[in-house]
Motif scaffolding. Structure first.
Motif, PDB file in Angstrom:
ATOM      1  N   ALA A   1       0.841  -1.201   0.000  1.00  0.00           N
ATOM      2  CA  ALA A   1       0.000   0.000   0.000  1.00  0.00           C
ATOM      3  C   ALA A   1       0.875   1.249   0.000  1.00  0.00           C
ATOM      4  O   ALA A   1       0.576   2.233  -0.686  1.00  0.00           O
ATOM      5  CB  ALA A   1      -0.936  -0.011   1.200  1.00  0.00           C
ATOM      6  N   THR A   2       1.969   1.189   0.759  1.00  0.00           N
ATOM      7  CA  THR A   2       2.891   2.325   0.803  1.00  0.00           C
ATOM      8  C   THR A   2       3.575   2.516  -0.548  1.00  0.00           C
ATOM      9  O   THR A   2       3.728   3.647  -1.028  1.00  0.00           O
ATOM     10  CB  THR A   2       3.957   2.101   1.894  1.00  0.00           C
ATOM     11  N   VAL A   3       3.982   1.415  -1.176  1.00  0.00           N
ATOM     12  CA  VAL A   3       4.611   1.500  -2.499  1.00  0.00           C
ATOM     13  C   VAL A   3       3.651   2.133  -3.499  1.00  0.00           C
ATOM     14  O   VAL A   3       4.036   3.011  -4.283  1.00  0.00           O
ATOM     15  CB  VAL A   3       5.047   0.098  -2.983  1.00  0.00           C
ATOM     16  N   ILE A   4       2.400   1.710  -3.480  1.00  0.00           N
ATOM     17  CA  ILE A   4       1.405   2.256  -4.413  1.00  0.00           C
ATOM     18  C   ILE A   4       1.144   3.730  -4.139  1.00  0.00           C
ATOM     19  O   ILE A   4       1.039   4.537  -5.069  1.00  0.00           O
ATOM     20  CB  ILE A   4       0.097   1.433  -4.322  1.00  0.00           C
ATOM     21  N   THR A   5       1.065   4.089  -2.867  1.00  0.00           N
ATOM     22  CA  THR A   5       0.856   5.498  -2.515  1.00  0.00           C
ATOM     23  C   THR A   5       2.020   6.349  -2.998  1.00  0.00           C
ATOM     24  O   THR A   5       1.827   7.443  -3.559  1.00  0.00           O
ATOM     25  CB  THR A   5       0.699   5.653  -0.989  1.00  0.00           C
ATOM     26  N   ASP A   6       3.234   5.854  -2.797  1.00  0.00           N
ATOM     27  CA  ASP A   6       4.426   6.599  -3.235  1.00  0.00           C
ATOM     28  C   ASP A   6       4.473   6.713  -4.759  1.00  0.00           C
ATOM     29  O   ASP A   6       4.819   7.774  -5.303  1.00  0.00           O
ATOM     30  CB  ASP A   6       5.698   5.912  -2.724  1.00  0.00           C
ATOM     31  N   ALA A   7       4.124   5.632  -5.438  1.00  0.00           N
ATOM     32  CA  ALA A   7       4.163   5.647  -6.904  1.00  0.00           C
ATOM     33  C   ALA A   7       3.147   6.628  -7.481  1.00  0.00           C
ATOM     34  O   ALA A   7       3.448   7.386  -8.413  1.00  0.00           O
ATOM     35  CB  ALA A   7       3.905   4.247  -7.450  1.00  0.00           C
ATOM     36  N   THR A   8       1.939   6.622  -6.934  1.00  0.00           N
ATOM     37  CA  THR A   8       0.895   7.509  -7.453  1.00  0.00           C
ATOM     38  C   THR A   8       1.082   8.960  -7.004  1.00  0.00           C
ATOM     39  O   THR A   8       0.379   9.851  -7.492  1.00  0.00           O
ATOM     40  CB  THR A   8      -0.500   7.018  -7.004  1.00  0.00           C
ATOM     41  N   SER A   9       2.028   9.186  -6.112  1.00  0.00           N
ATOM     42  CA  SER A   9       2.323  10.549  -5.666  1.00  0.00           C
ATOM     43  C   SER A   9       3.570  11.118  -6.346  1.00  0.00           C
ATOM     44  O   SER A   9       3.819  12.322  -6.271  1.00  0.00           O
ATOM     45  CB  SER A   9       2.551  10.574  -4.145  1.00  0.00           C
ATOM     46  N   HIS A  10       4.348  10.250  -6.998  1.00  0.00           N
ATOM     47  CA  HIS A  10       5.622  10.697  -7.572  1.00  0.00           C
ATOM     48  C   HIS A  10       5.380  11.727  -8.683  1.00  0.00           C
ATOM     49  O   HIS A  10       4.595  11.488  -9.610  1.00  0.00           O
ATOM     50  CB  HIS A  10       6.396   9.501  -8.128  1.00  0.00           C
ATOM     51  N   PRO A  11       6.053  12.877  -8.615  1.00  0.00           N
ATOM     52  CA  PRO A  11       5.765  13.959  -9.571  1.00  0.00           C
ATOM     53  C   PRO A  11       6.171  13.659 -11.015  1.00  0.00           C
ATOM     54  O   PRO A  11       5.712  14.343 -11.928  1.00  0.00           O
ATOM     55  CB  PRO A  11       6.570  15.140  -9.007  1.00  0.00           C
TER      56      PRO A  11
ATOM     57  N   LEU B   1       1.270  -2.515 -12.088  1.00  0.00           N
ATOM     58  CA  LEU B   1       0.037  -3.307 -11.948  1.00  0.00           C
ATOM     59  C   LEU B   1       0.263  -4.787 -12.256  1.00  0.00           C
ATOM     60  O   LEU B   1      -0.454  -5.649 -11.743  1.00  0.00           O
ATOM     61  CB  LEU B   1      -1.041  -2.773 -12.888  1.00  0.00           C
ATOM     62  N   SER B   2       1.250  -5.080 -13.103  1.00  0.00           N
ATOM     63  CA  SER B   2       1.478  -6.464 -13.515  1.00  0.00           C
ATOM     64  C   SER B   2       2.396  -7.232 -12.568  1.00  0.00           C
ATOM     65  O   SER B   2       2.608  -8.438 -12.775  1.00  0.00           O
ATOM     66  CB  SER B   2       2.084  -6.489 -14.930  1.00  0.00           C
ATOM     67  N   VAL B   3       2.922  -6.585 -11.538  1.00  0.00           N
ATOM     68  CA  VAL B   3       3.776  -7.275 -10.563  1.00  0.00           C
ATOM     69  C   VAL B   3       2.918  -8.296  -9.806  1.00  0.00           C
ATOM     70  O   VAL B   3       1.844  -7.944  -9.287  1.00  0.00           O
ATOM     71  CB  VAL B   3       4.422  -6.272  -9.590  1.00  0.00           C
ATOM     72  N   PRO B   4       3.321  -9.559  -9.723  1.00  0.00           N
ATOM     73  CA  PRO B   4       2.503 -10.594  -9.062  1.00  0.00           C
ATOM     74  C   PRO B   4       2.062 -10.222  -7.652  1.00  0.00           C
ATOM     75  O   PRO B   4       0.903 -10.481  -7.279  1.00  0.00           O
ATOM     76  CB  PRO B   4       3.440 -11.812  -9.048  1.00  0.00           C
ATOM     77  N   ASN B   5       2.943  -9.630  -6.859  1.00  0.00           N
ATOM     78  CA  ASN B   5       2.560  -9.251  -5.490  1.00  0.00           C
ATOM     79  C   ASN B   5       1.424  -8.234  -5.482  1.00  0.00           C
ATOM     80  O   ASN B   5       0.550  -8.261  -4.607  1.00  0.00           O
ATOM     81  CB  ASN B   5       3.764  -8.680  -4.739  1.00  0.00           C
ATOM     82  N   VAL B   6       1.436  -7.338  -6.452  1.00  0.00           N
ATOM     83  CA  VAL B   6       0.383  -6.320  -6.532  1.00  0.00           C
ATOM     84  C   VAL B   6      -0.932  -6.974  -6.945  1.00  0.00           C
ATOM     85  O   VAL B   6      -1.998  -6.667  -6.388  1.00  0.00           O
ATOM     86  CB  VAL B   6       0.783  -5.208  -7.526  1.00  0.00           C
ATOM     87  N   ILE B   7      -0.870  -7.881  -7.897  1.00  0.00           N
ATOM     88  CA  ILE B   7      -2.082  -8.572  -8.353  1.00  0.00           C
ATOM     89  C   ILE B   7      -2.723  -9.347  -7.198  1.00  0.00           C
ATOM     90  O   ILE B   7      -3.958  -9.429  -7.087  1.00  0.00           O
ATOM     91  CB  ILE B   7      -1.746  -9.518  -9.520  1.00  0.00           C
ATOM     92  N   LYS B   8      -1.899  -9.889  -6.317  1.00  0.00           N
ATOM     93  CA  LYS B   8      -2.405 -10.693  -5.199  1.00  0.00           C
ATOM     94  C   LYS B   8      -3.166  -9.872  -4.157  1.00  0.00           C
ATOM     95  O   LYS B   8      -3.803 -10.437  -3.266  1.00  0.00           O
ATOM     96  CB  LYS B   8      -1.240 -11.414  -4.521  1.00  0.00           C
ATOM     97  N   LEU B   9      -3.110  -8.548  -4.276  1.00  0.00           N
ATOM     98  CA  LEU B   9      -3.877  -7.706  -3.349  1.00  0.00           C
ATOM     99  C   LEU B   9      -5.383  -7.850  -3.567  1.00  0.00           C
ATOM    100  O   LEU B   9      -6.178  -7.498  -2.686  1.00  0.00           O
ATOM    101  CB  LEU B   9      -3.482  -6.233  -3.522  1.00  0.00           C
ATOM    102  N   GLN B  10      -5.766  -8.333  -4.740  1.00  0.00           N
ATOM    103  CA  GLN B  10      -7.186  -8.491  -5.049  1.00  0.00           C
ATOM    104  C   GLN B  10      -7.878  -9.358  -3.993  1.00  0.00           C
ATOM    105  O   GLN B  10      -7.455 -10.475  -3.712  1.00  0.00           O
ATOM    106  CB  GLN B  10      -7.349  -9.153  -6.423  1.00  0.00           C
ATOM    107  N   GLY B  11      -8.929  -8.817  -3.383  1.00  0.00           N
ATOM    108  CA  GLY B  11      -9.710  -9.543  -2.391  1.00  0.00           C
ATOM    109  C   GLY B  11      -9.132  -9.510  -0.988  1.00  0.00           C
ATOM    110  O   GLY B  11      -9.752 -10.033  -0.056  1.00  0.00           O
ATOM    111  N   MET B  12      -7.969  -8.848  -0.835  1.00  0.00           N
ATOM    112  CA  MET B  12      -7.359  -8.767   0.496  1.00  0.00           C
ATOM    113  C   MET B  12      -7.760  -7.459   1.179  1.00  0.00           C
ATOM    114  O   MET B  12      -8.454  -6.609   0.611  1.00  0.00           O
ATOM    115  CB  MET B  12      -5.837  -8.883   0.386  1.00  0.00           C
ATOM    116  N   GLU B  13      -7.273  -7.283   2.388  1.00  0.00           N
ATOM    117  CA  GLU B  13      -7.623  -6.100   3.182  1.00  0.00           C
ATOM    118  C   GLU B  13      -7.244  -4.804   2.494  1.00  0.00           C
ATOM    119  O   GLU B  13      -7.977  -3.810   2.578  1.00  0.00           O
ATOM    120  CB  GLU B  13      -6.937  -6.194   4.553  1.00  0.00           C
ATOM    121  N   HIS B  14      -6.114  -4.815   1.810  1.00  0.00           N
ATOM    122  CA  HIS B  14      -5.629  -3.592   1.162  1.00  0.00           C
ATOM    123  C   HIS B  14      -5.926  -3.563  -0.339  1.00  0.00           C
ATOM    124  O   HIS B  14      -5.241  -2.898  -1.110  1.00  0.00           O
ATOM    125  CB  HIS B  14      -4.121  -3.446   1.391  1.00  0.00           C
ATOM    126  N   SER B  15      -6.961  -4.281  -0.749  1.00  0.00           N
ATOM    127  CA  SER B  15      -7.287  -4.330  -2.178  1.00  0.00           C
ATOM    128  C   SER B  15      -7.695  -2.964  -2.725  1.00  0.00           C
ATOM    129  O   SER B  15      -7.618  -2.734  -3.943  1.00  0.00           O
ATOM    130  CB  SER B  15      -8.393  -5.345  -2.434  1.00  0.00           C
TER     131      SER B  15
END
Length: 264
Positions: free
Chosen positions: A32-42, A51-65
């Motif tokens: 979640a922190t990585v995604i927040t930092d990425a979407t905030s980067h100027p 989005l295609s990183v396997p760890n990111v895809i695995k967020l689907q259906g989890m607490e931080h989805s």
């Protein structure tokens, strides 16, 4: 100055590495922190590779989805899209809000190269023209994601260049079809151009041949005229030879006459 594409590639690889090194099962909050930092980067405006990183895809259906949904919003959505489902997504920081509005400008520029101020103000939640123009200049053109002209008289932004966004789901097939049609048209145009080149070459060769034949006829005519002039001139010489053994009439007229001897 580093090219914007090269700079983005380095930033993307940085976040891909961070996301890949996070364990989505035991440490989803780090993703979640990585995604927040990425979407905030100027300087980052493309997110499909993250989005295609396997760890990111695995967020689907989890607490931080919701952070996966947020990343998808930055990859394909607009400010208006976010407002419709804002209650289902994490609240945006000022940097994220600015980034999503920048991406919104890119999406609008894909569809139309003349963007009316009224449309832009509505899509970006901007209250007046001065604020809109400041945003376009400082947050879009200065950053390098778009180039264009602000037309205050016609109240529009004329887009000359806009960086591309991530392909939306289903957009790839449409793009392949468009590119295939373009390639087919280009091939036909190339064949037409080649035919015209062949025609031009043939015409040029014929022109050269005709020019050579004309020059040869000209030379032949010159030779014929020269020969005829020479023959005419020689005939004139025979008719009117140079004075030699024949006494000139005037000379004969003025020569004293010999008297005849009376007895002779």
């Amino acid at each position: 100055m580093m090219d914007i594409e090269q700079k983005q590639e380095e930033i993307i690889q940085h976040f891909i590495t961070q996301a890949s090194n996070s364990n989505s099962n035991s440490n989803a909050s780090s993703l979640a922190t990585v995604i927040t930092d990425a979407t905030s980067h100027p300087s980052l405006f493309a997110f499909s590779e993250i989005l295609s990183v396997p760890n990111v895809i695995k967020l689907q259906g989890m607490e931080h989805s919701v952070y996966l949904d947020l990343l998808r919003m930055f990859a394909h959505g607009t400010w208006s899209d976010y407002k419709r489902i804002a209650s289902d997504l994490p609240p945006l920081t000022p940097d994220q809000a600015r980034k999503l509005k920048q991406l919104t400008v890119l999406t609008l520029a894909e569809a139309n190269k003349i963007l009316p101020y009224d449309v832009l103000m509505q899509e970006l939640d901007v209250i007046n023209v001065r604020e809109l123009e400041d945003f376009l200049i400082n947050e879009c053109m200065y950053v390098g994601i778009v180039r264009g002209k602000l037309d205050q008289l016609r109240r529009c932004f004329q887009v000359q260049f806009a960086a591309g966004r991530d392909l939306r789901p289903g957009q790839l097939a449409s793009m392949i079809h468009t590119l295939s049609s373009w390639l087919s048209t280009s091939d036909n145009l190339l064949i037409t151009i080649q035919d015209k080149i062949k025609w031009a070459d043939t015409t040029n060769e014929l022109d050269k041949k005709h020019k050579k034949e004309a020059e040869e006829r000209m030379e032949e005519a010159k030779k014929t005229l020269s020969l005829k002039a020479d023959i005419d001139f020689r005939g004139h010489e025979e008719m009117y030879p140079e004075p030699g053994g024949v006494m000139d009439y005037d000379e004969d007229r003025i020569r004293p006459k010999r008297r005849r001897h009376p007895l002779g």
